[in-house]
Design a protein around this motif. Structure first.
Motif, PDB file in Angstrom:
ATOM      1  N   SER A   1      36.946  45.880  38.935  1.00  0.00           N
ATOM      2  CA  SER A   1      37.213  47.563  38.531  1.00  0.00           C
ATOM      3  C   SER A   1      35.409  47.981  37.761  1.00  0.00           C
ATOM      4  O   SER A   1      34.949  47.678  37.176  1.00  0.00           O
TER       5      SER A   1
ATOM      6  N   THR B   1      41.504  47.246  40.093  1.00  0.00           N
ATOM      7  CA  THR B   1      40.921  47.963  41.852  1.00  0.00           C
ATOM      8  C   THR B   1      41.189  46.589  42.837  1.00  0.00           C
ATOM      9  O   THR B   1      40.787  45.659  42.827  1.00  0.00           O
ATOM     10  N   HIS B   2      41.967  47.107  43.698  1.00  0.00           N
ATOM     11  CA  HIS B   2      42.497  46.401  44.902  1.00  0.00           C
ATOM     12  C   HIS B   2      42.481  47.268  45.892  1.00  0.00           C
ATOM     13  O   HIS B   2      43.855  48.529  45.992  1.00  0.00           O
ATOM     14  N   HIS B   3      41.489  47.890  47.166  1.00  0.00           N
ATOM     15  CA  HIS B   3      41.327  49.033  47.711  1.00  0.00           C
ATOM     16  C   HIS B   3      42.304  49.786  47.866  1.00  0.00           C
ATOM     17  O   HIS B   3      42.966  51.129  47.605  1.00  0.00           O
ATOM     18  N   GLY B   4      41.325  50.827  46.603  1.00  0.00           N
ATOM     19  CA  GLY B   4      41.416  51.979  46.423  1.00  0.00           C
ATOM     20  C   GLY B   4      43.070  51.892  44.641  1.00  0.00           C
ATOM     21  O   GLY B   4      42.858  52.704  44.266  1.00  0.00           O
ATOM     22  N   ALA B   5      43.871  50.993  44.430  1.00  0.00           N
ATOM     23  CA  ALA B   5      44.902  51.381  43.823  1.00  0.00           C
ATOM     24  C   ALA B   5      44.173  50.354  42.416  1.00  0.00           C
ATOM     25  O   ALA B   5      43.947  49.299  42.368  1.00  0.00           O
ATOM     26  N   HIS B   6      45.086  50.942  41.545  1.00  0.00           N
ATOM     27  CA  HIS B   6      44.586  49.987  40.222  1.00  0.00           C
ATOM     28  C   HIS B   6      45.398  50.084  39.662  1.00  0.00           C
ATOM     29  O   HIS B   6      46.940  50.203  39.628  1.00  0.00           O
TER      30      HIS B   6
END
Length: 305
Positions: free
Chosen positions: A266, A208-213
């Motif tokens: 995550s 997970t990075h800046h809300g993107a999975h």
């Protein structure tokens, strides 16, 4: 219906014990009384439930089908009766729980001492198996699994607030191979992988990075079916692994392991204790559930509702 209900204990005892005499001894009646009640039940149902010879008593095909449907209900009635008698007594007896090794070490073992001190008459059997096991056919009172593995029509008790997944490696490995900063750089590393024992599938990595999975299929030369061995391999400097933070917290704290790409960690849903929604809860399971609820302060809820 009521005329049939009072005959069922005779049927259940003979089917379970395979003998009119042994059933009579357990029920406190004479063998002829058992035989007469079985005949009355067969007459009312219109089928032969047992095949009798001078040496044996065996269920007929119809009797086997009837016993398969009746036995669970008889068991629940017995549990309900035991519960009424035991409400003022200390809960006791065997409590069988199926759970993966990871859940046992993280969530149950730290509480066992206090539970045993509070309920010394309960014999708790923890059956650790990373393969999914159905409760009723295997005589388990309850199970612990992650939410995605729960069956429908189960009551579920959350045991944690979720688990944080992290990428970890030994300092020596990173010194020799470099430290990845982005997911695509993981292709240049030996990723230690986990294979689910039940399904045989390889576990993907969840980032997970800046809300993107992102779900990532990684590659590597080592595959394990035990979480403990994954950590051991990482400690030995053999590659990068993704594990729950709680399982490697001590090694991260003392510097044996280093978290990699921390901004890509995550969250997983976490573990639940579950049991059939349509079954009566025996006192020993009720106090175990209440004990965990007390420690976790979580409510009961039905899976899928």
């Amino acid at each position: 219906m009521s005329a049939i209900l009072h005959l069922l204990p005779f049927f259940e005892a003979v089917a379970r014990l395979g003998s009119f005499t042994r059933a009579a001894n357990q029920l406190g009646v004479t063998p002829p009384a058992v035989s007469q009640n079985i005949q009355a039940l067969e007459s009312r149902l219109g089928v032969r439930l047992f095949n009798r010879t001078s040496r044996s008593v065996r269920l007929s095909e119809e009797g086997q089908r009837f016993y398969h449907n009746v036995a669970p209900a008889m068991r629940d009635i017995g549990i309900a009766a035991d519960d009424l008698q035991a409400r003022q007594a200390t809960p006791s007896g065997q409590l069988r729980i199926t759970l993966p090794q990871l859940a046992a070490s993280l969530l149950v073992m730290p509480l066992l001492g206090e539970f045993q001190a509070r309920y010394p008459d309960i014999q708790l059997e923890l059956c650790t198996d990373d393969r999914f096991a159905e409760l009723v056919p295997n005589n388990f009172d309850a199970g612990i699994r992650m939410h995605a593995m729960l069956q429908k029509e189960m009551i579920a008790v959350p045991l944690d607030r979720g688990q944080r997944r992290v990428l970890i490696a030994a300092p020596g490995y990173l010194a020799a191979r470099g430290t990845p900063q982005r997911p695509e750089q993981l292709r240049e590393h030996n990723c230690l992988r986990y294979r689910f024992p039940g399904s045989g599938k390889l576990e993907p990595w969840f980032l997970t990075h800046h809300g993107a999975h992102q779900v990532l299929e990684v590659t590597g030369s080592l595959i394990f079916t035990e979480d403990r061995l994954l950590k051991d391999a990482a400690l030995a400097g053999l590659g990068i692994a993704q594990r729950f933070h709680a399982t490697v917290a001590q090694e991260l704290a003392n510097g044996q392991l280093v978290e990699v790409m921390a901004d890509h960690a995550s969250e997983a849903a976490g573990f639940f204790l579950y049991f059939p929604a349509n079954r009566y809860i025996p006192p020993r399971l009720r106090v175990f559930i209440d004990f965990l609820r007390e420690k976790r302060e979580y409510p009961l809820r039905a899976n899928g509702q």
